[in-house]
Design a protein around this motif. Structure first.
Motif, mmCIF file in Angstrom:
data_model
loop_
_atom_site.group_PDB
_atom_site.id
_atom_site.type_symbol
_atom_site.label_atom_id
_atom_site.label_comp_id
_atom_site.label_asym_id
_atom_site.label_seq_id
_atom_site.Cartn_x
_atom_site.Cartn_y
_atom_site.Cartn_z
ATOM 1 N N THR A 1 0.845 -1.189 0.000
ATOM 2 C CA THR A 1 0.000 0.000 0.000
ATOM 3 C C THR A 1 0.880 1.237 0.000
ATOM 4 O O THR A 1 1.900 1.281 0.695
ATOM 5 N N ARG A 2 0.502 2.249 -0.769
ATOM 6 C CA ARG A 2 1.258 3.497 -0.761
ATOM 7 C C ARG A 2 1.085 4.208 0.580
ATOM 8 O O ARG A 2 0.020 4.152 1.191
ATOM 9 N N ALA A 3 2.158 4.876 1.008
ATOM 10 C CA ALA A 3 2.137 5.564 2.294
ATOM 11 C C ALA A 3 2.625 7.001 2.115
ATOM 12 O O ALA A 3 3.564 7.256 1.356
ATOM 13 N N ASP A 4 1.997 7.913 2.815
ATOM 14 C CA ASP A 4 2.413 9.311 2.840
ATOM 15 C C ASP A 4 3.005 9.592 4.215
ATOM 16 O O ASP A 4 2.301 9.633 5.216
ATOM 17 N N VAL A 5 4.332 9.744 4.265
ATOM 18 C CA VAL A 5 5.016 10.039 5.525
ATOM 19 C C VAL A 5 5.608 11.441 5.492
ATOM 20 O O VAL A 5 6.552 11.755 6.203
ATOM 21 N N GLY A 6 5.037 12.269 4.623
ATOM 22 C CA GLY A 6 5.543 13.632 4.482
ATOM 23 C C GLY A 6 6.760 13.735 3.594
ATOM 24 O O GLY A 6 7.503 14.716 3.668
ATOM 25 N N GLN A 7 6.950 12.742 2.710
ATOM 26 C CA GLN A 7 8.156 12.710 1.887
ATOM 27 C C GLN A 7 8.173 13.774 0.797
ATOM 28 O O GLN A 7 9.236 14.124 0.278
ATOM 29 N N GLY A 8 7.006 14.284 0.405
ATOM 30 C CA GLY A 8 6.976 15.326 -0.615
ATOM 31 C C GLY A 8 7.354 14.789 -1.988
ATOM 32 O O GLY A 8 7.158 13.615 -2.311
ATOM 33 N N ASP A 9 7.917 15.668 -2.812
ATOM 34 C CA ASP A 9 8.286 15.327 -4.185
ATOM 35 C C ASP A 9 9.699 14.749 -4.192
ATOM 36 O O ASP A 9 10.689 15.477 -4.228
ATOM 37 N N VAL A 10 9.803 13.444 -4.139
ATOM 38 C CA VAL A 10 11.106 12.764 -4.059
ATOM 39 C C VAL A 10 11.181 11.685 -5.132
ATOM 40 O O VAL A 10 10.179 11.363 -5.790
ATOM 41 N N SER A 11 12.363 11.129 -5.309
ATOM 42 C CA SER A 11 12.569 10.138 -6.364
ATOM 43 C C SER A 11 12.187 8.733 -5.926
ATOM 44 O O SER A 11 12.213 7.810 -6.742
ATOM 45 N N TRP A 12 11.863 8.539 -4.663
ATOM 46 C CA TRP A 12 11.494 7.203 -4.190
ATOM 47 C C TRP A 12 10.009 7.157 -3.850
ATOM 48 O O TRP A 12 9.362 8.188 -3.647
ATOM 49 N N VAL A 13 9.488 5.945 -3.783
ATOM 50 C CA VAL A 13 8.081 5.729 -3.446
ATOM 51 C C VAL A 13 8.019 4.974 -2.128
ATOM 52 O O VAL A 13 8.693 3.950 -1.967
ATOM 53 N N VAL A 14 7.239 5.478 -1.191
ATOM 54 C CA VAL A 14 7.087 4.832 0.115
ATOM 55 C C VAL A 14 5.868 3.918 0.073
ATOM 56 O O VAL A 14 4.771 4.344 -0.292
ATOM 57 N N LEU A 15 6.088 2.671 0.463
ATOM 58 C CA LEU A 15 5.020 1.687 0.523
ATOM 59 C C LEU A 15 5.014 1.031 1.903
ATOM 60 O O LEU A 15 5.975 1.154 2.668
ATOM 61 N N THR A 16 3.945 0.324 2.199
ATOM 62 C CA THR A 16 3.914 -0.542 3.380
ATOM 63 C C THR A 16 3.611 -1.955 2.923
ATOM 64 O O THR A 16 2.842 -2.174 1.980
ATOM 65 N N ASP A 17 4.240 -2.936 3.595
ATOM 66 C CA ASP A 17 3.967 -4.338 3.266
ATOM 67 C C ASP A 17 2.666 -4.764 3.954
ATOM 68 O O ASP A 17 2.034 -3.959 4.646
ATOM 69 N N PRO A 18 2.222 -6.004 3.784
ATOM 70 C CA PRO A 18 0.926 -6.414 4.352
ATOM 71 C C PRO A 18 0.821 -6.303 5.866
ATOM 72 O O PRO A 18 -0.292 -6.303 6.404
ATOM 73 N N GLU A 19 1.945 -6.220 6.598
ATOM 74 C CA GLU A 19 1.873 -6.020 8.051
ATOM 75 C C GLU A 19 2.095 -4.562 8.438
ATOM 76 O O GLU A 19 2.230 -4.244 9.619
ATOM 77 N N GLY A 20 2.146 -3.671 7.452
ATOM 78 C CA GLY A 20 2.258 -2.249 7.746
ATOM 79 C C GLY A 20 3.660 -1.718 7.891
ATOM 80 O O GLY A 20 3.844 -0.557 8.287
ATOM 81 N N ASN A 21 4.687 -2.519 7.575
ATOM 82 C CA ASN A 21 6.051 -2.048 7.649
ATOM 83 C C ASN A 21 6.378 -1.164 6.454
ATOM 84 O O ASN A 21 6.200 -1.583 5.292
ATOM 85 N N GLU A 22 6.879 0.035 6.711
ATOM 86 C CA GLU A 22 7.239 0.936 5.619
ATOM 87 C C GLU A 22 8.525 0.463 4.938
ATOM 88 O O GLU A 22 9.438 -0.037 5.575
ATOM 89 N N PHE A 23 8.561 0.626 3.619
ATOM 90 C CA PHE A 23 9.792 0.421 2.865
ATOM 91 C C PHE A 23 9.744 1.327 1.651
ATOM 92 O O PHE A 23 8.689 1.844 1.280
ATOM 93 N N CYS A 24 10.918 1.567 1.053
ATOM 94 C CA CYS A 24 10.996 2.498 -0.066
ATOM 95 C C CYS A 24 11.467 1.789 -1.321
ATOM 96 O O CYS A 24 12.373 0.949 -1.278
ATOM 97 N N VAL A 25 10.857 2.163 -2.441
ATOM 98 C CA VAL A 25 11.311 1.731 -3.759
ATOM 99 C C VAL A 25 12.085 2.894 -4.359
ATOM 100 O O VAL A 25 11.510 3.926 -4.674
ATOM 101 N N LEU A 26 13.389 2.738 -4.459
ATOM 102 C CA LEU A 26 14.237 3.836 -4.877
ATOM 103 C C LEU A 26 14.122 4.085 -6.370
ATOM 104 O O LEU A 26 13.893 3.174 -7.166
#
Length: 245
Positions: free
Chosen positions: A217-242
């Motif tokens: 799931t996509r996540a908004d952690v206040g990253q703004g306009d950046v080159s990576w995409v923040v997602l969460t896995d099925p247990e809610g752990n955030e990770f980034c796709v660079l």
């Protein structure tokens, strides 16, 4: 088109100081891509490569507000090496952490900013991983996490039980990705999360779409306009796709 686990990302009050600690512990080199960012990798390493998962430390205003369920487990080659590594980490500012795991095959410690990490007893499984034996993710359901992450990064499953799952690069190199069942009150706290990258990097959008199909799931952690995409896995752990910065 593949997706690779390339680094763990530390949120830090002082990325330079914390970077020096981890560089000394791991025996790695230090560089910086800009103010507030410290990069660690093995000497002579050509990034990215599955033979190592690198460390990226990013300065943030309030790291104490960030709590992830990811930590590093460090490999040792002998009882003497383990004793020396623990002593060296303490000299550099680490402290012993939870005393409730005295029967576990590891010593739990905290780095100078309070991130937990473990120093493992010597084990044949980790003899060729490099200084980082495993990137450990505390979770509720290791089997479910393997279903997602095994598809996400296409790593080989080396162990799968209700309590623990181990994945490793199909090339049989580098650290393991370990999912360890832990109740909420036994989670090892840190400010560390996973970063993955597509190969080629231009396929980032396709990989993000594929991960969403797998349950991310996509996540908004206040990253703004950046080159990576923040997602969460099925247990809610955030990770980034660079992406390409």
């Amino acid at each position: 088109m593949t997706l690779q686990l390339v680094q763990v990302n530390f949120k830090a009050r002082d990325d330079s100081a914390l970077g020096r600690f981890w560089a000394e512990v791991l025996g790695w080199s230090v560089s910086s891509e800009g103010p507030g960012v410290t990069n660690l990798e093995p000497v002579g390493f050509d990034w990215p490569d599955p033979s190592a998962v690198c460390v990226d430390l990013v300065r943030v205003p309030d790291p104490e507000s960030v709590r992830y369920r990811v930590h590093l487990a460090l490999a040792t080659t002998s009882d003497t090496h383990r004793t020396e590594l623990i002593a060296r980490a303490k000299e550099l500012g680490a402290t012993h952490a939870d005393a409730g795991h005295d029967d576990a095959p590891w010593t739990l410690m905290a780095d100078p900013e309070g991130n937990k990490f473990s120093v493992l007893e010597p084990q044949e499984l980790y003899r060729d991983t490099g200084p980082i034996a495993a990137v450990v993710v505390d979770c509720a359901d290791p089997r479910a996490m393997v279903r997602f992450w095994g598809e996400a990064i296409d790593w080989t499953v080396h162990e799968l039980t209700d309590d623990r799952a181990l994945l490793r690069s199909v090339r049989g190199v580098g650290p393991y990705l370990e999912f360890r069942r832990a109740p909420d009150d036994d989670v090892v706290g840190s400010r560390v999360h996973l970063d993955v990258m597509s190969d080629p990097v231009e396929d980032q959008a396709k990989q993000v779409a594929r991960l969403e199909d797998l349950g991310a799931t996509r996540a908004d952690v206040g990253q703004g306009d950046v080159s990576w995409v923040v997602l969460t896995d099925p247990e809610g752990n955030e990770f980034c796709v660079l992406g390409r910065g």
